[in-house]
Design an enzyme around this catalytic site. Structure first.
Site, PDB file in Angstrom:
ATOM      1  N   GLY A 157     -35.172  33.528  39.242  1.00  0.00           N
ATOM      2  CA  GLY A 157     -34.024  33.308  40.115  1.00  0.00           C
ATOM      3  C   GLY A 157     -34.421  32.909  41.524  1.00  0.00           C
ATOM      4  O   GLY A 157     -35.436  33.369  42.046  1.00  0.00           O
ATOM      5  N   HIS A 177     -27.523  42.304  35.319  1.00  0.00           N
ATOM      6  CA  HIS A 177     -26.228  41.868  35.864  1.00  0.00           C
ATOM      7  C   HIS A 177     -26.113  40.374  35.609  1.00  0.00           C
ATOM      8  O   HIS A 177     -27.012  39.760  34.999  1.00  0.00           O
ATOM      9  CB  HIS A 177     -26.132  42.218  37.349  1.00  0.00           C
ATOM     10  CG  HIS A 177     -27.316  41.775  38.155  1.00  0.00           C
ATOM     11  ND1 HIS A 177     -27.607  40.444  38.383  1.00  0.00           N
ATOM     12  CD2 HIS A 177     -28.311  42.484  38.752  1.00  0.00           C
ATOM     13  CE1 HIS A 177     -28.705  40.361  39.105  1.00  0.00           C
ATOM     14  NE2 HIS A 177     -29.169  41.585  39.336  1.00  0.00           N
ATOM     15  N   GLN A 202     -40.901  34.800  45.668  1.00  0.00           N
ATOM     16  CA  GLN A 202     -41.490  35.088  44.349  1.00  0.00           C
ATOM     17  C   GLN A 202     -41.546  33.812  43.498  1.00  0.00           C
ATOM     18  O   GLN A 202     -42.541  33.536  42.837  1.00  0.00           O
ATOM     19  CB  GLN A 202     -40.657  36.158  43.644  1.00  0.00           C
ATOM     20  CG  GLN A 202     -41.025  36.367  42.196  1.00  0.00           C
ATOM     21  CD  GLN A 202     -40.253  37.517  41.568  1.00  0.00           C
ATOM     22  OE1 GLN A 202     -40.594  38.668  41.782  1.00  0.00           O
ATOM     23  NE2 GLN A 202     -39.229  37.211  40.797  1.00  0.00           N
ATOM     24  N   HIS A 261     -29.093  38.009  36.208  1.00  0.00           N
ATOM     25  CA  HIS A 261     -30.074  37.927  35.114  1.00  0.00           C
ATOM     26  C   HIS A 261     -29.514  37.094  33.962  1.00  0.00           C
ATOM     27  O   HIS A 261     -30.225  36.271  33.375  1.00  0.00           O
ATOM     28  CB  HIS A 261     -30.382  39.328  34.563  1.00  0.00           C
ATOM     29  CG  HIS A 261     -30.982  40.278  35.551  1.00  0.00           C
ATOM     30  ND1 HIS A 261     -30.330  41.399  36.001  1.00  0.00           N
ATOM     31  CD2 HIS A 261     -32.198  40.281  36.167  1.00  0.00           C
ATOM     32  CE1 HIS A 261     -31.111  42.066  36.841  1.00  0.00           C
ATOM     33  NE2 HIS A 261     -32.249  41.407  36.969  1.00  0.00           N
ATOM     34  N   MET A 280     -36.538  43.412  35.520  1.00  0.00           N
ATOM     35  CA  MET A 280     -36.829  44.853  35.572  1.00  0.00           C
ATOM     36  C   MET A 280     -35.649  45.645  34.993  1.00  0.00           C
ATOM     37  O   MET A 280     -35.506  46.840  35.270  1.00  0.00           O
ATOM     38  CB  MET A 280     -37.127  45.271  37.009  1.00  0.00           C
ATOM     39  CG  MET A 280     -38.367  44.575  37.567  1.00  0.00           C
ATOM     40  SD  MET A 280     -39.192  45.479  38.871  1.00  0.00           S
ATOM     41  CE  MET A 280     -37.923  45.485  40.117  1.00  0.00           C
TER      42      MET A 280
END
Ligand code: AMP
Length: 287
Positions: A147, A34, A153, A37, A30
């Site tokens: 991640g 940082h 998720q 990611h 999104m």
């Protein structure tokens, strides 16, 4: 590096790349990037010829009272980071590009999504599975990297890929933390100095849980109680959404940690909701 905002153009590029037998690795984000990611980008870089990072603040995964409108954005900084890590394509569509006014098809996972964050954020995972399915169809990756920070998720996406037969390998990257242990998150930017100090208590409470387990305590009620008291002392959260110890695969609560289990917490500090987790017995994170 090229930046694409049209889904048609992205899909046309992806088709061309695949005709040339290029392996496409996708990192969905999104934005407000940082090192968490970027660690996923590094994994994708190793495993694919073309790395696509998607950057889209997906409205359908936010509840009406959530932070969609104030979600942090910094496209210039994101592009610099992507360039440095060798991203080939940034796919940054607008909301209108991704959702037609009369959009009416959603993808819903019916089991793994129900507990943990699914309980405190109704509709969240329906938004996630819908946007991820759309991204898979637009970017046509052979590999997609997510991640472990968002452990639930990750399991939901694994199930999405298995149950809807997406020909995509899901790869999970370990949680990247600040030097004091706080899991990196775009939402950390909301924290005031005082809240930032308290936030490290989330990780400390998980470390206490891991230590208890290493010292022979496997009873999850005992471990949960210790997490709660540590959170209350160190973090002074405004609320605790959940402290759950679940089977890593089924995400169902367990009484004892016998097989691979996920200890997951979600707290609110001020207006900021933070999540973190640890997997026990701890795995050697491969990356
Ligand atoms: P987000 O932009 O927050 O939606 O996250 C995009 C991807 O980055 C998701 O797969 C997250 O799980 C992953 N991610 C976010 N924070 C971290 C972190 N600290 N370490 C590793 N991965 C992360």
């Amino acid at each position: 590096m090229i930046i694409i905002s049209s889904s048609g153009e992205m899909q046309a590029q992806a088709i061309q790349l695949r005709q040339k037998s290029m392996r496409i690795g996708l990192v969905p984000t999104m934005g407000f990037l940082h090192d968490g990611h970027m660690s996923l980008v590094r994994i994708a870089r190793k495993m694919s010829d073309i790395v696509v990072l998607s950057s889209f603040v997906n409205p359908t995964q936010f509840g009406p009272a959530e932070d969609f409108n104030k979600y942090p954005r910094n496209e210039g900084q994101d592009d610099r980071l992507c360039e440095l890590e060798g991203v080939d394509i940034v796919f940054r569509p607008s909301a209108g590009e991704m959702y037609a006014k009369d959009h009416s098809v959603y993808v819903e996972e019916m089991d793994l999504s129900s507990g943990l964050c699914g309980q405190s954020r109704p509709g969240h995972f329906r938004g996630v599975t819908t946007i991820v399915a759309k991204l898979f169809n637009i970017v046509l990756p052979q590999i997609a990297v997510f991640g472990r920070k968002d452990a639930q998720q990750a399991r939901v996406i694994e199930q999405l890929v298995r149950d809807l037969n997406f020909p995509i390998k899901i790869v999970l990257g370990q949680i990247i933390r600040e030097p004091d242990g706080l899991a990196m998150s775009s939402r950390n930017s909301y924290l005031s100095a005082n809240e930032r100090e308290r936030a490290v208590g989330v990780y400390k409470s998980l470390c206490i849980a891991a230590d208890l387990y290493r010292n022979g305590v496997s009873d999850t009620a005992t471990i949960s109680n210790r997490i709660r008291s540590s959170l209350e002392k160190e973090c002074r959260p405004d609320s605790i959404d959940y402290i759950d110890i679940v089977d890593y695969m089924t995400l169902k609560k367990v009484d004892k940690i016998t097989i691979k289990s996920l200890i997951a917490v979600a707290v609110r500090i001020g207006h900021t909701r933070l999540i973190d987790n640890v997997v026990l017995p701890s795995e050697d994170n491969q990356y």
